[in-house]
Design a protein around this motif. Structure first.
Motif, mmCIF file in Angstrom:
data_model
loop_
_atom_site.group_PDB
_atom_site.id
_atom_site.type_symbol
_atom_site.label_atom_id
_atom_site.label_comp_id
_atom_site.label_asym_id
_atom_site.label_seq_id
_atom_site.Cartn_x
_atom_site.Cartn_y
_atom_site.Cartn_z
ATOM 1 N N ARG A 288 0.846 -1.190 0.000
ATOM 2 C CA ARG A 288 0.000 0.000 0.000
ATOM 3 C C ARG A 288 0.886 1.246 0.000
ATOM 4 N NH1 ARG A 288 -4.653 -0.757 4.490
ATOM 5 N NH2 ARG A 288 -5.217 1.333 3.702
ATOM 6 N N PRO A 289 0.458 2.315 -0.702
ATOM 7 C CA PRO A 289 1.328 3.484 -0.883
ATOM 8 C C PRO A 289 1.306 4.442 0.302
ATOM 9 C CG PRO A 289 -0.718 3.800 -2.090
ATOM 10 C CD PRO A 289 -0.783 2.411 -1.494
ATOM 11 N N TRP A 290 1.878 3.996 1.447
ATOM 12 C CA TRP A 290 2.047 4.888 2.584
ATOM 13 C C TRP A 290 3.152 5.884 2.253
ATOM 14 C CZ3 TRP A 290 -1.913 3.859 5.494
ATOM 15 C CH2 TRP A 290 -2.342 2.544 5.690
ATOM 16 N N PHE A 291 2.955 7.130 2.660
ATOM 17 C CA PHE A 291 3.925 8.176 2.302
ATOM 18 C C PHE A 291 4.069 9.121 3.479
ATOM 19 C CE2 PHE A 291 5.334 12.136 0.314
ATOM 20 C CZ PHE A 291 6.311 11.681 -0.559
ATOM 21 N N LEU A 292 5.309 9.371 3.881
ATOM 22 C CA LEU A 292 5.597 10.159 5.078
ATOM 23 C C LEU A 292 6.305 11.457 4.723
ATOM 24 C CD1 LEU A 292 5.508 10.077 8.244
ATOM 25 C CD2 LEU A 292 7.834 9.145 8.129
ATOM 26 N N THR A 293 5.816 12.561 5.298
ATOM 27 C CA THR A 293 6.481 13.856 5.148
ATOM 28 C C THR A 293 6.388 14.581 6.481
ATOM 29 O OG1 THR A 293 6.649 15.846 3.780
ATOM 30 C CG2 THR A 293 4.429 15.097 4.334
ATOM 31 N N ALA A 294 6.675 15.875 6.473
ATOM 32 C CA ALA A 294 6.654 16.657 7.703
ATOM 33 C C ALA A 294 5.318 17.376 7.865
ATOM 34 C CB ALA A 294 7.792 17.674 7.698
ATOM 35 N N ASN A 295 4.907 17.565 9.118
ATOM 36 C CA ASN A 295 3.691 18.320 9.404
ATOM 37 C C ASN A 295 3.813 19.763 8.939
ATOM 38 O OD1 ASN A 295 2.457 20.313 11.668
ATOM 39 N ND2 ASN A 295 1.046 18.584 11.372
ATOM 40 N N GLU A 358 -1.888 8.118 2.851
ATOM 41 C CA GLU A 358 -2.000 7.034 1.876
ATOM 42 C C GLU A 358 -2.270 7.710 0.542
ATOM 43 O OE1 GLU A 358 -3.944 2.681 0.963
ATOM 44 O OE2 GLU A 358 -4.740 3.853 2.640
ATOM 45 N N LEU A 359 -1.396 7.472 -0.423
ATOM 46 C CA LEU A 359 -1.551 8.093 -1.736
ATOM 47 C C LEU A 359 -2.792 7.558 -2.427
ATOM 48 C CD1 LEU A 359 2.158 8.021 -3.007
ATOM 49 C CD2 LEU A 359 0.976 9.812 -1.697
ATOM 50 N N SER A 360 -3.415 8.387 -3.262
ATOM 51 C CA SER A 360 -4.621 7.984 -3.979
ATOM 52 C C SER A 360 -4.316 7.059 -5.149
ATOM 53 C CB SER A 360 -5.364 9.228 -4.489
ATOM 54 O OG SER A 360 -5.743 10.055 -3.405
ATOM 55 N N GLN A 361 -3.056 7.013 -5.560
ATOM 56 C CA GLN A 361 -2.638 6.145 -6.651
ATOM 57 C C GLN A 361 -1.419 5.346 -6.209
ATOM 58 O OE1 GLN A 361 -1.924 9.074 -9.726
ATOM 59 N NE2 GLN A 361 -4.045 9.015 -10.421
ATOM 60 N N GLN A 362 -1.232 4.197 -6.819
ATOM 61 C CA GLN A 362 -0.059 3.387 -6.514
ATOM 62 C C GLN A 362 1.219 4.108 -6.952
ATOM 63 O OE1 GLN A 362 0.686 0.634 -4.861
ATOM 64 N NE2 GLN A 362 -1.448 0.384 -4.203
ATOM 65 N N ALA A 363 2.290 3.847 -6.236
ATOM 66 C CA ALA A 363 3.581 4.441 -6.575
ATOM 67 C C ALA A 363 4.061 3.920 -7.925
ATOM 68 C CB ALA A 363 4.598 4.111 -5.492
ATOM 69 N N PRO A 364 4.914 4.682 -8.606
ATOM 70 C CA PRO A 364 5.391 4.271 -9.923
ATOM 71 C C PRO A 364 6.190 2.972 -9.895
ATOM 72 C CG PRO A 364 5.847 6.591 -9.518
ATOM 73 C CD PRO A 364 5.400 6.007 -8.218
ATOM 74 N N VAL A 365 6.301 2.355 -11.063
ATOM 75 C CA VAL A 365 7.130 1.162 -11.219
ATOM 76 C C VAL A 365 8.561 1.488 -10.790
ATOM 77 C CG1 VAL A 365 8.140 -0.420 -12.914
ATOM 78 C CG2 VAL A 365 5.722 0.229 -13.079
#
Length: 379
Positions: A288-295, A358-365
């Motif tokens: 699943r495309p979990w994605f972490l950044t800063a608040n 969680e990104l709305s689309q899958q991460a790139p190949v």
């Protein structure tokens, strides 16, 4: 290989550090847990992608209703606002563009009488051609003079089955198809970013019930993102000497980790911003495309909807003193296959300065997912 702490110099020359105990897939009371990194050996076939893009661009160019492109919707940026934006320094996150209001409604129902006989008609800011076989093409254009790149904000977007919208430029970029109620499913979205100060838009329908399709085809361009050259910042001269571009090292761990990193761009209020973040693995290795950044980058669900992530955003000119991407490099590196559009917030906190999406689309190949652990560490 030992799982590294989540600390990396990321693609845009910004430093992103996170030490908060976000645990994906387990309850916090289960104690410290970790997930290993997930590396990918896959890669995008760039030659095939470029060929397909060229073929689609030629198809759109041949089929355009030229009368609809003669009077582009013009959204002019205020010079004082642009100057203040360009001269701003030491911002967190960095402002790279203006989000300006527009008012360009398009309702193709007015062309429904053409369904029985075919023909051409001006509709809104563009024009439509309906063929005798029931298919139709609608063309229009939007321009924001002086923009390095542009995004369009659509509201009320609705296209019937067998209809699709494409966005493209004279230089060969193509994005689409955008279908149904748009990529987020509710008719409200910001488009991908296209290089240059003009975007051509085309709606195509290939069915046999033009009358019904025309009555169901509508949208409004409610805003225009005017992107400035600051968006192209990679490892430019404003960075400290200790910052090294990821493309300048052959260290395997860095090469793998950089494929998890994305150059982020989103809209918040009157501005467009950039920051960086990375894909995370979870304990189930689910993909699943979990994605972490800063608040301090994004903390609003509304802003997250407009998030566009640019993966493999790497400058190839390693070692140059002013190592910023050129417009030509942008056109080549901003492939649709390397981007994602939209996200929803799972967790965010100012105290730990984190936002997990969680990104709305899958991460790139070829994208990797970073490992993590929930053990307490000194920050």
């Amino acid at each position: 290989m030992q799982t590294p702490r989540l600390r990396a110099g990321l693609a845009a020359g910004l430093i992103f550090t996170f030490f908060g105990p976000v645990v994906l897939g387990v309850s916090a009371n289960e104690g410290p847990r970790r997930a290993p990194p997930a590396w990918s050996q896959a890669s995008i076939d760039l030659e095939s992608v470029r060929q397909s893009r060229a073929e689609t661009h030629a198809w759109l160019s041949r089929g355009a209703v030229m009368a609809g492109l003669e009077r582009p919707v013009r959204v002019q940026a205020d010079e004082d606002s642009l100057r203040a934006l360009d001269e701003a320094v030491d911002e967190r996150p960095v402002r790279v563009g203006l989000a300006m209001l527009a008012d360009a409604p398009v309702d193709l129902a007015g062309a429904a009488p053409l369904a029985a006989r075919g023909g051409r008609k001006a509709i809104g800011p563009g024009a439509i051609e309906v063929a005798a076989d029931g298919s139709f093409v609608y063309s229009m254009a939007v321009t924001s003079p002086g923009a390095t790149a542009m995004r369009l904000h659509f509201t009320g977007f609705h296209l019937p089955v067998q209809a699709a919208m494409y966005l493209y430029t004279a230089e060969g970029e193509v994005f689409g198809p955008y279908t149904g109620k748009g990529p987020l499913g509710d008719g409200d979205f910001w488009s991908h970013t296209l290089v240059g100060e003009r975007i051509d838009l085309q709606v195509r329908y290939v069915g046999e019930e033009a009358g019904r399709a025309l009555r169901q085809s509508r949208f409004k361009i409610a805003g225009v993102g005017h992107v400035r050259p600051k968006f192209m910042a990679s490892t430019c001269s404003f960075n400290a000497s200790c910052v090294v571009a990821a493309s300048c090292t052959t260290e395997p761990a860095v090469a793998q980790a950089r494929s998890a990193v994305a150059h982020m761009q989103w809209v918040s209020g009157p501005y467009l911003y950039i920051c960086t973040g990375g894909l995370l693995n979870d304990t189930a290795d689910s993909g699943r495309p979990w994605f972490l950044t800063a608040n301090h980058c994004i903390s609003s669900g509304k802003d997250a909807r407009s998030l566009e992530n640019f993966f493999q955003f790497v400058d190839s000119d390693c070692g140059q003193p002013d190592n910023c991407l050129t417009v030509g490099q942008l056109r080549e590196s901003w492939l649709p296959e390397k981007r994602t559009l939209g996200a929803s917030i799972v967790s965010t906190s100012r105290n730990t300065d984190h936002t997990l999406f969680e990104l709305s689309q899958q991460a790139p190949v070829g994208a990797a997912r970073l490992g993590w652990n929930a053990e307490a560490v000194a920050s």
